[in-house]
Motif scaffolding. Structure first.
Motif, PDB file in Angstrom:
ATOM      1  N   GLY A 111      56.539  56.207   9.306  1.00  0.00           N
ATOM      2  CA  GLY A 111      57.035  57.510   8.874  1.00  0.00           C
ATOM      3  C   GLY A 111      58.009  58.119   9.854  1.00  0.00           C
ATOM      4  N   ARG A 112      57.724  59.347  10.255  1.00  0.00           N
ATOM      5  CA  ARG A 112      58.605  60.058  11.183  1.00  0.00           C
ATOM      6  C   ARG A 112      58.223  59.843  12.646  1.00  0.00           C
ATOM      7  N   ASP A 113      57.139  59.103  12.905  1.00  0.00           N
ATOM      8  CA  ASP A 113      56.698  58.906  14.288  1.00  0.00           C
ATOM      9  C   ASP A 113      57.720  58.129  15.106  1.00  0.00           C
ATOM     10  N   ARG A 114      58.311  57.113  14.477  1.00  0.00           N
ATOM     11  CA  ARG A 114      59.340  56.321  15.150  1.00  0.00           C
ATOM     12  C   ARG A 114      60.487  56.096  14.172  1.00  0.00           C
ATOM     13  N   ARG A 115      61.651  56.586  14.541  1.00  0.00           N
ATOM     14  CA  ARG A 115      62.814  56.440  13.664  1.00  0.00           C
ATOM     15  C   ARG A 115      63.392  55.038  13.803  1.00  0.00           C
TER      16      ARG A 115
END
Length: 289
Positions: free
Chosen positions: A37-41
């Protein structure tokens, strides 16, 4: 080296995904993107002979993807990756996935500037693939046995046997079994990614990056005593000359100086003692640690 320096400067972990066609690389990326998800782009470079099918699947997940169509080339190279980077916004990116052309032969011999090689072995392919394609699997920093949800209906694939063939190549890389479809085993893969990204940023923070030929390089001692050098069971790519060769304990045992084109991963290194003798004969003033 230029690509790797670019990634290091931005704190981006570059992962080279390799496998035969249909092993599930794109499906793994889709499941990975959904999980982090948004934890690691992340961003993705896709390599195929033709079409943008895989890149379109990644973009549908909301992640930027650049498609490289190689025409007749069976692998990506550093120049292709470098050109693709000009079409990507890397600000704030944590991980770059490079999905190489589906092929178990030539992609392993080309340094793209990546930090880690991840090899997928689908349970539909046969557990003897590491023995049949040693150049590819010697280069693995991680081997993923994919499509594990099919093990229930396939009685001719043994994960333990596939791992044993990998170990026979003197490669101690981790082996994980997972299914992108069911989600089984995905946690271990995501934890590995997190650990690799953290370790990469720590290496950059504490000094210049260490150039690695592979997860493990086997040194054949008989060659050392006979020629003052080493015969290496690892593929030597352009730009590897001058790279350090380390044993399992992390000790420098040689420096790469040659490879054989089409030599199934055969390369050569020269021992530190031989280098010292050469420098002394040239009357070059060098202080040895």
């Amino acid at each position: 080296a230029h690509n790797r320096a670019h990634f290091d400067a931005r704190g981006i972990l570059a992962v080279n995904l390799m496998s035969s066609p249909g092993a599930g690389k794109t499906a793994l990326l889709e499941a990975t993107i959904d999980a982090i998800g948004r934890d690691r782009r992340s961003v993705v470079i896709e390599g195929d002979l033709e079409t943008e099918n895989d890149a379109e699947r990644i973009r549908a997940r909301g992640v930027p993807a650049v498609q490289i169509t190689t025409g007749q080339a069976c692998h990506l190279d550093a120049h292709m990756v470098h050109d693709a980077l000009h079409d990507m916004d890397l600000d704030g990116i944590d991980v770059l996935f490079i999905e190489n052309v589906g092929n178990l032969v030539c992609p392993a011999s080309f340094d793209l500037g990546h930090h880690a090689n991840v090899i997928l072995l689908s349970v539909t392919e046969g557990d003897d693939k590491p023995a049949k394609y040693p150049v590819m699997f010697r280069a693995a920093d991680l081997m993923l046995i994919s499509k594990s949800d099919l093990l229930a209906v396939l009685d001719d694939f043994e994960p333990g046997k596939a791992e044993r063939h990998l170990r026979e190549l003197a490669n101690q890389a981790p082996v994980m079994t997972l299914s992108a479809r069911s989600g089984d085993g995905m946690t271990a893969w995501l934890d590995w990614l997190h650990a690799e990204h953290t370790a990469m940023r720590q290496r950059v923070a504490h000094g210049p990056p260490v150039r690695r030929l592979a997860h493990h390089v086997q040194v054949r001692g008989t060659a050392r005593h006979r020629r003052g050098g080493y015969e290496l069971d690892v593929s030597i790519a352009r730009g590897d000359s001058g790279a350090g060769v380390f044993d399992a304990e992390g000790r420098l045992v040689g420096v790469v100086f040659a490879g054989i084109s089409g030599g199934q991963g055969l390369g050569f290194g020269v021992s530190p003692d031989r280098i010292r003798d050469f420098i002394r004969r040239q009357a070059i003033r060098v202080t040895f640690a």
